[in-house]
Design a protein around this motif. Structure first.
Motif: not given
Ligand code: FES
Ligand SMILES: Cc1cc2nc3c(=O)[nH]c(=O)nc-3n(C[C@H](O)[C@H](O)[C@H](O)COP(=O)(O)OP(=O)(O)OC[C@H]3O[C@@H](n4cnc5c(N)ncnc54)[C@H](O)[C@@H]3O)c2cc1C
Length: 266
Positions: A223-226, A228-231, A233, A252
């Motif tokens: 995961m990155a943003c956690g 829902g923004l970066c896709l 995950c 996430c």
């Molecule tokens: S971690 Fe960024 S969309 Fe899920």
């Protein structure tokens, strides 16, 4: 990125840092917002010195405190494992979609490694709600096991397995599940809640499907943003309404917990 508008960003005080085994530790953090709101299976995303935050499951909750268990894997988890009482850590949470506890006549939690941590929260909530529990936890070996007394106390019945065979039943959690099934301790209406390495969850999902038991799994994708923004995950989940029969879900946000029957394991 600032998350204060969503009320998700908090400074948590480190209250304790406990070594659990050579590679595992557990932080107790003070943050009433997370402790009050977290549902089993949800996680927090912690800032370390690394560029991206690191997601860790909420493991136990007690008043305004909650714990996270850490397996030291790389630099991020190493830095977090060095946090000392009195220091603070910036966290986002609680995040994600957790397990379903409602409506089950019995809950069987199945976990391995770090997957054991979110299932502790399930056991806590199930006990508070009076739902009977079975737990089946797998470790590599006795030396790499942790929290055995606590897990025993938290579950109505605990079965432990070890890959090296020096603790509990020899083999994977599947051996433990088969033992529970063969002895009739898994009731009709039991729901399996699972977290651990993907191959393990896949075989637990197959075990559940073969016995017509409901099963939910927690997909710990990178995961990155956690939020829902970066896709970063995304994972494939079944969706009969699309032509392809599947869609990409953000683990996430729509997860990390999914019905096992919705997951496409490739
Ligand atoms: S971690 Fe960024 S969309 Fe899920
Ligand atoms: C929803 C969720 C809940 C999680 N809960 C916990 C928890 O309670 N306790 C815990 O110790 N860990 C948990 N993890 C995994 C943890 O976030 C990663 O191990 C951590 O981010 C790795 O960071 P690092 O900087 O130490 O390692 P990195 O240097 O980033 O990576 C080191 C190694 O770990 C692997 N890795 C990185 N991220 C993951 C991941 N998500 N899953 C599996 N392997 C990974 C990398 O591929 C690499 O091989 C969770 C992950 C998710 C998505």
């Amino acid at each position: 990125m600032h998350y204060n508008g969503q009320g998700l960003e908090h400074e948590a005080e480190v209250v304790n840092n406990q070594q659990l085994s050579p590679r595992y530790c557990r932080l107790t953090l003070r943050c009433s917002s997370v402790a009050e709101a977290a549902k089993p299976g949800q996680f927090v995303n912690l800032l370390s010195g690394q560029y991206l935050r690191r997601p860790l499951a909420v493991a136990t909750v007690d008043d305004d405190l909650f714990t996270v268990g850490i397996e030291i894997k790389g630099e991020g988890t190493r830095e977090l494992s060095r946090l000392a009482p009195g220091e603070t850590v910036n966290i986002l949470g609680p995040l994600g979609h957790g397990y379903t506890l409602e409506g089950a006549e019995q809950l069987l939690v199945v976990g391995g490694g770090t997957g054991i941590f979110p299932l502790q929260h399930v056991l806590q909530k199930a006990r508070a709600a009076g739902v009977p529990t079975l737990a089946c936890f797998g470790f590599r070996s006795r030396q790499e096991s942790f929290l055995l007394d606590e897990l025993e106390e938290q579950s109505d019945e605990l079965v432990v397995t070890s890959d090296l065979g020096d603790l509990g039943i020899s083999g994977t959690v599947l051996r433990g599940l088969e033992a529970l099934w063969d002895s009739g301790r898994i009731r009709t209406g039991c729901r399996i809640l699972c977290c651990g390495p993907k191959p393990m969850m896949r075989s637990v999902a197959a075990f559940a499907a073969g016995r017509e038991l409901a099963c939910e799994v927690s997909l710990e994708e990178h995961m990155a943003c956690g939020v829902g923004l970066c896709l970063t995950c995304v994972c494939k989940t079944r969706n009969p309404e699309t032509e392809a029969g599947y869609r990409y879900s953000r683990s996430c946000l729509e997860g990390p917990v999914f019905a096992a029957t919705d997951v496409i394991w490739d």
